[in-house]
Design an enzyme around this catalytic site. Structure first.
Site, PDB file in Angstrom:
ATOM      1  N   HIS A 155       0.831  -1.207   0.000  1.00  0.00           N
ATOM      2  CA  HIS A 155       0.000   0.000   0.000  1.00  0.00           C
ATOM      3  C   HIS A 155       0.869   1.261   0.000  1.00  0.00           C
ATOM      4  O   HIS A 155       2.049   1.214   0.359  1.00  0.00           O
ATOM      5  CB  HIS A 155      -0.912   0.032   1.225  1.00  0.00           C
ATOM      6  CG  HIS A 155      -2.126  -0.852   1.076  1.00  0.00           C
ATOM      7  ND1 HIS A 155      -2.090  -2.193   1.329  1.00  0.00           N
ATOM      8  CD2 HIS A 155      -3.400  -0.564   0.690  1.00  0.00           C
ATOM      9  CE1 HIS A 155      -3.296  -2.707   1.110  1.00  0.00           C
ATOM     10  NE2 HIS A 155      -4.105  -1.743   0.717  1.00  0.00           N
ATOM     11  N   LYS A 159      -0.921   4.934   4.698  1.00  0.00           N
ATOM     12  CA  LYS A 159      -1.867   4.011   5.335  1.00  0.00           C
ATOM     13  C   LYS A 159      -1.548   3.853   6.824  1.00  0.00           C
ATOM     14  O   LYS A 159      -0.400   3.668   7.209  1.00  0.00           O
ATOM     15  CB  LYS A 159      -1.823   2.647   4.621  1.00  0.00           C
ATOM     16  CG  LYS A 159      -2.844   1.663   5.145  1.00  0.00           C
ATOM     17  CD  LYS A 159      -3.131   0.542   4.143  1.00  0.00           C
ATOM     18  CE  LYS A 159      -4.133  -0.451   4.688  1.00  0.00           C
ATOM     19  NZ  LYS A 159      -5.447   0.169   4.950  1.00  0.00           N
TER      20      LYS A 159
HETATM   21  N1  LIG Z   1     -12.862  -0.667   2.007  1.00  0.00           N
HETATM   22  C1  LIG Z   1     -12.152  -0.229   0.966  1.00  0.00           C
HETATM   23  O1  LIG Z   1     -12.313  -0.668  -0.182  1.00  0.00           O
HETATM   24  C2  LIG Z   1     -11.126   0.826   1.200  1.00  0.00           C
HETATM   25  C3  LIG Z   1     -10.896   1.239   2.466  1.00  0.00           C
HETATM   26  N2  LIG Z   1      -9.981   2.209   2.713  1.00  0.00           N
HETATM   27  C4  LIG Z   1      -9.915   2.644   4.108  1.00  0.00           C
HETATM   28  O2  LIG Z   1     -10.683   3.835   4.202  1.00  0.00           O
HETATM   29  C5  LIG Z   1     -10.120   4.701   5.194  1.00  0.00           C
HETATM   30  C6  LIG Z   1      -9.819   6.048   4.559  1.00  0.00           C
HETATM   31  O3  LIG Z   1      -8.818   5.879   3.590  1.00  0.00           O
HETATM   32  P1  LIG Z   1      -8.195   7.114   2.791  1.00  0.00           P
HETATM   33  O4  LIG Z   1      -9.266   7.926   2.207  1.00  0.00           O
HETATM   34  O5  LIG Z   1      -7.142   6.552   1.955  1.00  0.00           O
HETATM   35  O6  LIG Z   1      -7.514   7.910   4.004  1.00  0.00           O
HETATM   36  P2  LIG Z   1      -7.297   9.487   4.151  1.00  0.00           P
HETATM   37  O7  LIG Z   1      -6.291   9.661   5.243  1.00  0.00           O
HETATM   38  O8  LIG Z   1      -7.004  10.081   2.827  1.00  0.00           O
HETATM   39  O9  LIG Z   1      -8.723  10.014   4.635  1.00  0.00           O
HETATM   40  C7  LIG Z   1      -9.222   9.897   5.920  1.00  0.00           C
HETATM   41  C8  LIG Z   1      -9.980  11.144   6.217  1.00  0.00           C
HETATM   42  O10 LIG Z   1     -10.630  11.022   7.484  1.00  0.00           O
HETATM   43  C9  LIG Z   1     -10.511  12.278   8.112  1.00  0.00           C
HETATM   44  N3  LIG Z   1     -10.746  12.216   9.541  1.00  0.00           N
HETATM   45  C10 LIG Z   1      -9.879  11.945  10.541  1.00  0.00           C
HETATM   46  N4  LIG Z   1     -10.484  12.070  11.723  1.00  0.00           N
HETATM   47  C11 LIG Z   1     -11.764  12.432  11.457  1.00  0.00           C
HETATM   48  C12 LIG Z   1     -12.889  12.728  12.263  1.00  0.00           C
HETATM   49  N5  LIG Z   1     -12.811  12.711  13.584  1.00  0.00           N
HETATM   50  N6  LIG Z   1     -14.046  13.056  11.665  1.00  0.00           N
HETATM   51  C13 LIG Z   1     -14.150  13.080  10.333  1.00  0.00           C
HETATM   52  N7  LIG Z   1     -13.113  12.839   9.500  1.00  0.00           N
HETATM   53  C14 LIG Z   1     -11.939  12.508  10.073  1.00  0.00           C
HETATM   54  C15 LIG Z   1      -9.109  12.734   7.769  1.00  0.00           C
HETATM   55  O11 LIG Z   1      -8.937  14.119   8.038  1.00  0.00           O
HETATM   56  P3  LIG Z   1      -7.448  14.774   8.087  1.00  0.00           P
HETATM   57  O12 LIG Z   1      -7.044  14.910   6.685  1.00  0.00           O
HETATM   58  O13 LIG Z   1      -7.664  16.062   8.787  1.00  0.00           O
HETATM   59  O14 LIG Z   1      -6.591  13.806   8.843  1.00  0.00           O
HETATM   60  C16 LIG Z   1      -9.074  12.391   6.294  1.00  0.00           C
HETATM   61  O15 LIG Z   1      -9.609  13.430   5.509  1.00  0.00           O
HETATM   62  C17 LIG Z   1      -8.883   3.952   5.722  1.00  0.00           C
HETATM   63  O16 LIG Z   1      -9.243   3.232   6.874  1.00  0.00           O
HETATM   64  C18 LIG Z   1      -8.531   2.966   4.618  1.00  0.00           C
HETATM   65  O17 LIG Z   1      -7.876   1.832   5.082  1.00  0.00           O
HETATM   66  C19 LIG Z   1      -9.274   2.805   1.715  1.00  0.00           C
HETATM   67  C20 LIG Z   1      -9.441   2.405   0.424  1.00  0.00           C
HETATM   68  C21 LIG Z   1     -10.384   1.381   0.065  1.00  0.00           C
HETATM   69  O1  LIG Z   2      -5.877   2.158   2.989  1.00  0.00           O
HETATM   70  C1  LIG Z   2      -6.072   1.809   1.790  1.00  0.00           C
HETATM   71  O2  LIG Z   2      -5.665   2.449   0.842  1.00  0.00           O
HETATM   72  C2  LIG Z   2      -6.839   0.573   1.550  1.00  0.00           C
HETATM   73  N1  LIG Z   2      -7.379  -0.021   2.574  1.00  0.00           N
HETATM   74  C3  LIG Z   2      -8.153  -1.212   2.532  1.00  0.00           C
HETATM   75  C4  LIG Z   2      -7.448  -2.311   3.280  1.00  0.00           C
HETATM   76  O3  LIG Z   2      -6.897  -2.063   4.370  1.00  0.00           O
HETATM   77  O4  LIG Z   2      -7.474  -3.464   2.827  1.00  0.00           O
HETATM   78  C5  LIG Z   2      -8.592  -1.569   1.142  1.00  0.00           C
HETATM   79  C6  LIG Z   2      -7.576  -1.310   0.077  1.00  0.00           C
HETATM   80  O5  LIG Z   2      -6.565  -2.240   0.210  1.00  0.00           O
HETATM   81  C7  LIG Z   2      -7.045   0.115   0.172  1.00  0.00           C
END
Ligand SMILES: NC(=O)C1=CN([C@@H]2O[C@H](COP(=O)(O)OP(=O)(O)OC[C@H]3O[C@@H](n4cnc5c(N)ncnc54)[C@H](OP(=O)(O)O)[C@@H]3O)[C@@H](O)[C@H]2O)C=CC1
Ligand SMILES: O=C(O)C1=N[C@H](C(=O)O)C[C@H](O)C1
Length: 266
Positions: A155, A159
């Site tokens: 990743h 992350k």
């Molecule tokens: N299920 C799936 O297919 C996928 C899951 N994911 C997961 O999704 C999540 C987000 O990933 P990603 O977008 O890459 O991460 P990012 O770090 O880009 O986004 C997370 C966001 O959450 C915000 N945040 C943090 N604390 C709070 C709060 N208290 N209230 C509201 N917002 C908050 C952050 O703000 P700030 O910028 O201020 O820190 C940031 O904007 C991760 O857990 C990742 O593992 C990711 C890709 C695919």
């Molecule tokens: O944090 C990410 O980017 C992703 N998170 C998910 C995971 O933990 O498996 C899904 C995907 O791999 C992207």
């Protein structure tokens, strides 16, 4: 089709921004509000780079759930925050669709119990990409014949959780069919701690973090004179959006917690 009213948590994040565009482009989706830790009181449309949706931003999640009528919470934040949001949404009878990873087994059990008690649907999907779901299913099929397996997930370096939710889910699915086995040499010793990766039911999981990567996973199976590799690559976060859309639609007709998109794709 009746509109599905959505609250999005994490609108400025990498996934959150992609999800905002999905909601904006989907006729039967309507963003009611967003939860962020910045920009409270502003509208999504007033934030540079976000789509022109006039939905208010709340910094206090509970206030948002109290004041806003919504059907679904889409959470794309961080493990600790995602857990709190999911519990709060259940309290206010809003169905959580959670992409946020990093929940442990105990947390999943507790949330499943809360969902069942309230009779409210929840979907927690460690990976919304259809290709990744198939990769996990193919790996589960292969594990019946190849009990020696190692998972390598790769990743981007922003992350927070390791191993990835996908790697844990893959190991769980494999565990259901794989005969218990001690892998590697019985006298194997790590001369550098961590060299052999994390252990999940006897399987090793290796996590790579590098700038330039998005989300990738290989499941390697070893047998006599052969290696089977099953690999999936998410090259862009748009890969997750058809799964997000499906989960938002499906959660409307659920009354329990479903963990993993493989349980809802037809
Ligand atoms: N299920 C799936 O297919 C996928 C899951 N994911 C997961 O999704 C999540 C987000 O990933 P990603 O977008 O890459 O991460 P990012 O770090 O880009 O986004 C997370 C966001 O959450 C915000 N945040 C943090 N604390 C709070 C709060 N208290 N209230 C509201 N917002 C908050 C952050 O703000 P700030 O910028 O201020 O820190 C940031 O904007 C991760 O857990 C990742 O593992 C990711 C890709 C695919
Ligand atoms: O944090 C990410 O980017 C992703 N998170 C998910 C995971 O933990 O498996 C899904 C995907 O791999 C992207």
């Amino acid at each position: 089709m009746e509109k599905i009213r959505i609250i999005l948590a994490g609108p400025r994040g990498k996934m959150g921004m992609e999800a905002l565009n999905l909601i904006y482009q989907t006729e039967h989706f309507e963003l009611q509000a967003a939860i962020d830790r910045k920009n409270g009181g502003k509208l999504i449309s007033s934030i540079e780079g976000l789509p022109p949706i006039d939905a208010p931003i709340y910094e206090d999640a509970e206030q948002c759930f109290k004041e806003i009528d919504a059907d679904v919470l889409l959470d794309l934040t961080t493990p600790e925050v995602g857990r709190i949001h999911t519990e709060l949404a259940l309290k206010y009878n809003i169905r959580p669709v959670v992409g946020t990873t990093g929940f442990n087994e105990q947390e999943l059990k507790e949330l499943a119990k809360e969902a069942e008690e309230k009779g409210i649907g929840v979907i927690i999907a460690p990976n919304f990409a259809i290709g990744a779901v198939l990769m996990m299913k193919f790996a589960q099929m292969a594990a019946k014949y190849f009990p020696d397996v190692e998972i390598i997930e790769q990743h981007h370096d922003q992350k927070l959780d390791a191993p990835s939710g996908t790697a844990i889910k893959t190991a769980e699915l494999i565990s259901r069919v794989r005969q218990e086995k001690q892998q590697g040499h019985p006298n194997e010793k790590e001369t550098l701690q961590g060299a052999r990766g994390a252990i999940f039911n006897g399987m090793r999981i290796h996590s790579v973090r590098l700038p330039g990567l998005v989300a990738h996973q290989e499941v390697l199976f070893g047998g006599n004179g052969q290696i089977l590799t099953i690999r999936h690559d998410s090259l862009h976060r748009s890969s997750f959006m058809s799964g997000v859309k499906l989960a938002i639609e499906k959660v409307m007709n659920l009354n329990v917690l479903v963990y993993g998109l493989e349980n809802i794709i037809e």
